[in-house]
Design an enzyme around this catalytic site. Structure first.
Site, PDB file in Angstrom:
ATOM      1  N   GLY A  31      -2.831  -8.547  17.210  1.00 43.20           N
ATOM      2  CA  GLY A  31      -2.655  -7.469  16.241  1.00 43.20           C
ATOM      3  C   GLY A  31      -2.554  -7.925  14.799  1.00 43.20           C
TER       4      GLY A  31
ATOM      5  N   VAL B 235      -3.539  -9.349   8.585  1.00 43.31           N
ATOM      6  CA  VAL B 235      -3.498 -10.164   7.370  1.00 43.31           C
ATOM      7  C   VAL B 235      -3.556 -11.618   7.812  1.00 43.31           C
ATOM      8  CG1 VAL B 235      -2.151 -10.808   5.334  1.00 43.31           C
ATOM      9  CG2 VAL B 235      -2.141  -8.437   6.132  1.00 43.31           C
TER      10      VAL B 235
ATOM     11  N   HIS C 255       3.089 -14.395   8.949  1.00 39.09           N
ATOM     12  CA  HIS C 255       4.222 -13.640   8.400  1.00 39.09           C
ATOM     13  C   HIS C 255       5.071 -13.082   9.530  1.00 39.09           C
ATOM     14  CE1 HIS C 255       0.955 -10.690   8.841  1.00 39.09           C
ATOM     15  NE2 HIS C 255       1.871  -9.737   8.908  1.00 39.09           N
TER      16      HIS C 255
ATOM     17  N   ASN D  94       8.046  -4.296   1.895  1.00 39.00           N
ATOM     18  CA  ASN D  94       6.835  -3.809   2.545  1.00 39.00           C
ATOM     19  C   ASN D  94       6.336  -2.543   1.856  1.00 39.00           C
ATOM     20  OD1 ASN D  94       4.941  -2.889   4.555  1.00 39.00           O
ATOM     21  ND2 ASN D  94       5.997  -4.229   5.993  1.00 39.00           N
TER      22      ASN D  94
ATOM     23  N   HIS E 178      -4.535 -10.523   0.025  1.00 35.20           N
ATOM     24  CA  HIS E 178      -3.807  -9.758  -0.992  1.00 35.20           C
ATOM     25  C   HIS E 178      -3.138 -10.677  -2.010  1.00 35.20           C
ATOM     26  CE1 HIS E 178      -4.243  -6.320   1.688  1.00 35.20           C
ATOM     27  NE2 HIS E 178      -3.751  -7.070   2.662  1.00 35.20           N
TER      28      HIS E 178
END
Length: 150
Positions: free
Chosen positions: A89, A92, A96, A27, A8
């Site tokens: 999980g 991205v 982070h 977010n 992104h």
């Protein structure tokens, strides 16, 4: 200037803090009010690949940001979460930290927050129809940015 976050590109309007090595952003699909993300500037997929100075900055700034969002969103606790790798999980491919201000009773079972985080970025649930508007995100970032301008 945009910020790279895995696959992104993040607009500066949603970033509320930048250091020499890290940045914090609001977010687009928060699990709880005030759910923000903390990332290293360098796009690194796994935590083990960060340099020591990046780890130090990431967590020092995560601590500062956590204190601010807990206060601003009237939390009483904070959940810090990092999914490091696909089996953990991570969707991205950029290290982070999720920072989530918590309140008593915000989830029926406290650990349900991890179920919510697990499905947070799943492809079938991560479409623009579920995202907040750019204007809403920019407004939140502007409010949070003020806490760090001293």
């Amino acid at each position: 200037m945009s910020f790279k976050f895995g696959q992104h590109l993040i607009k500066p309007s949603v970033v509320f803090l930048k250091t020499e090595l890290s940045f914090a952003l609001v977010n687009r699909k928060p699990v709880v009010p005030g759910h923000v993300l903390m990332c290293p500037l360098r796009p690194v997929e796994r935590f083990r690949d960060l340099r020591p100075d990046e780890v130090a900055d990431l967590f020092q700034v995560t601590q500062r940001v956590g204190t601010v969002v807990e206060k601003h969103f009237q939390g009483t606790s904070i959940t810090f979460s990092m999914q490091d790798g696909p089996e953990a999980g991570q969707t991205v491919k950029h290290v982070h930290v999720h920072i989530l201000p918590r309140k008593s009773g915000d989830f029926r079972r406290n650990d349900n927050i991890y179920d919510e985080l697990q499905k947070h970025d799943r492809e079938e649930e991560d479409s623009p129809a579920f995202w907040r508007s750019e204007e809403e995100m920019a407004a939140e970032a502007e409010v949070l940015r003020a806490y760090f301008q001293a």
